[in-house]
Design a protein around this motif. Structure first.
Motif, PDB file in Angstrom:
ATOM      1  N   CYS A 163       0.846  -1.189   0.000  1.00  0.00           N
ATOM      2  CA  CYS A 163       0.000   0.000   0.000  1.00  0.00           C
ATOM      3  C   CYS A 163       0.890   1.251   0.000  1.00  0.00           C
ATOM      4  O   CYS A 163       1.722   1.402   0.881  1.00  0.00           O
ATOM      5  N   CYS A 209       0.327   3.215   3.433  1.00  0.00           N
ATOM      6  CA  CYS A 209       0.653   2.723   4.779  1.00  0.00           C
ATOM      7  C   CYS A 209       1.658   1.576   4.768  1.00  0.00           C
ATOM      8  O   CYS A 209       2.010   1.064   5.821  1.00  0.00           O
ATOM      9  N   CYS A 258      -6.862  -1.455   0.653  1.00  0.00           N
ATOM     10  CA  CYS A 258      -5.980  -1.780   1.770  1.00  0.00           C
ATOM     11  C   CYS A 258      -6.819  -2.051   3.013  1.00  0.00           C
ATOM     12  O   CYS A 258      -7.732  -1.307   3.324  1.00  0.00           O
ATOM     13  N   CYS A 291      -5.825   0.937   5.849  1.00  0.00           N
ATOM     14  CA  CYS A 291      -6.063   2.371   5.625  1.00  0.00           C
ATOM     15  C   CYS A 291      -7.082   2.618   4.524  1.00  0.00           C
ATOM     16  O   CYS A 291      -7.400   3.762   4.223  1.00  0.00           O
ATOM     17  N   THR A 331      -7.084   2.538   1.371  1.00  0.00           N
ATOM     18  CA  THR A 331      -6.685   3.084   0.080  1.00  0.00           C
ATOM     19  C   THR A 331      -7.017   2.064  -1.022  1.00  0.00           C
ATOM     20  O   THR A 331      -6.821   0.864  -0.827  1.00  0.00           O
TER      21      THR A 331
HETATM   22 ZN   LIG Z   1      -2.780   1.056   3.241  1.00  0.00          ZN
END
Ligand SMILES: [Zn+2]
Lengths: 211, 214
Positions: free
Chosen positions: B19, B22, B39, B42, B44
């Motif tokens: 990711c 993160c 993800c 987080c 994403t």
């Molecule tokens: Zn992430």
């Protein structure tokens, strides 16, 4: 997505370095990404310095942006100069409370909130921190997403100045605050872009993972 | 803690994805068409494949360029006050800052944010995805072009400009009467097309194609 291990591990913990641009991973120690050509850095500690530098100039530019007029309005023979806050108050007094709120949120609440949030995030990754990584990351997402919207007021000034040029009847011209405000937004965006949010998650959010 | 790196041979690394936000490490698995892999910690978006996405993105990018030509040449807004009238194009709004010294730099920035950056990003995306959509090898410098397009993303501010127009209009409404020109509607359409274009791009797939193509 299938995680690589028993629990979620970072590329760094796994001895890999990830490319922040194309998400490809490489063995730790590699310098450039073979897929997209970007420079690889597992954690960019120098980025914090850039964050503080951009944030500082962003805050400095925000001060004159509030002291000087954003708009110079002339209607017939009366002239007035409005700062950001004065302009919003005038709008509210004229009954446009919704628009006054948009201006106040975009030009006052968001910029100040961003200064605080970016400063907090930069401090939080350098020491053990109580707020959980997920919450801090959400804060970062919000700052990144919302920061650009502060530009609204600059565009409002641009449109008004172009549109209201009516000889004797009325004219609107930009004031010096328009440029310092625009610069403040740009510098704060650069501060947010410089921040490396991967550091939030290191050691489960308990401070820097320097090796 | 186990160390999966020890178990992953070097040539298997291109089946992994980290990711970018993160650093969480995953085995890259293409989600079903039209779905997105995000993800887990987080949220994403990591992979979002779509059938025929390249052709669609190119069509949308071409639309951006055509609409921008229209939006900058046709009249945008006009005001009338007691017999005096004035019309302003999008370009006039950006160039409103030109007259006063330092203000000129602001004019450059506004032109960049609302006109140049959206057009440049559309052009870069066509350059990058055009050959891929035709099943050919990427053109020279395609990777750099895509990088620039991605870097410019936060600086493309057409959607913010259109909200600025709405705010500006309420400010002048008690001072003057306002007319919308055709460019206003083109610019509004442009905002929607840009959002659709960026939403249809799957960065993971694009980088993968650029990689194997070079
Ligand atoms: Zn992430």
């Amino acid at each position: 997505m299938e995680i690589a291990g028993q629990r979620i591990v970072s590329a760094r913990e796994t001895g890999l370095v990830a490319c922040r641009r194309c998400a490809r991973v490489w063995p730790m120690g590699r310098r450039t990404c073979g897929r997209c050509g970007s420079a690889l850095r597992s954690r960019d500690w120098g980025s914090l310095q850039r964050v503080w530098a951009w944030l500082t100039v962003g805050i400095i530019c925000y001060i004159p942006a509030n002291l000087f007029p954003m708009l110079k309005t002339r209607v017939l023979f009366s002239e007035s100069e409005d700062t950001i806050v004065a302009g919003a108050i005038e709008l509210a007094l004229n009954g446009n409370i919704g628009v006054a709120m948009i201006i106040l949120i975009a030009s006052v609440a968001i910029p100040i909130g961003k200064f605080v949030a970016i400063g907090y995030l930069a401090i939080s990754v350098a020491r053990p921190e109580r707020l959980r990584p997920a919450q801090r990351h959400r804060l970062y997402h919000i700052v990144e997403f919302i920061g650009r919207w502060s530009m609204i007021d600059v565009f409002v000034v641009a449109i008004l100045s172009a549109l209201v040029q009516l000889n004797f009847a009325a004219s609107i011209n930009p004031g010096p605050a328009a440029i310092t405000f625009a610069l403040s937004v740009i510098f704060t965006m650069l501060a947010a872009i410089s921040f490396d949010p991967r550091m939030i998650w290191d050691r489960d959010g308990q401070g820097p993972d320097r090796q | 803690m186990s160390n999966p790196a020890a178990e992953i041979p070097d040539d298997g690394l291109d089946e992994m994805i980290a990711c970018p936000q993160c650093d969480a490490l995953y085995h890259a698995r293409m989600p079903p068409d039209g779905r997105r892999a995000t993800c887990r910690r987080c949220h994403t978006v990591l992979i979002a494949p779509r059938q025929g996405a390249y052709a669609r993105v190119i069509a949308l990018a071409l639309t951006v360029m055509v609409l921008m030509i229209g939006a900058t040449t046709f009249p945008f807004l006009a005001v009338n006050v007691a017999g005096f009238s004035n019309r302003a194009s999008v370009l006039d709004s950006a160039l409103a800052f030109v007259d006063g010294g330092l203000m000129a730099s602001l004019a450059v920035l506004v032109v960049a944010f609302i006109i140049m950056v959206p057009v440049l990003r559309a052009a870069l995306v066509i350059y990058v995805l055009g050959p891929l959509a035709l099943g050919r090898a990427p053109l020279r410098g395609a990777r750099k072009a895509f990088k620039v397009s991605e870097d410019l993303r936060p600086w493309s501010m057409a959607e913010i400009f259109i909200i600025g127009v709405a705010v500006a209009l309420t400010k002048v409404s008690d001072l003057a009467s306002v007319e919308f020109g055709p460019a206003f509607w083109m610019f509004a359409g442009l905002v929607v097309v840009i959002v659709l274009k960026d939403g249809a791009m799957d960065r993971w797939s694009i980088w993968k194609s650029l990689d194997s193509g070079s």
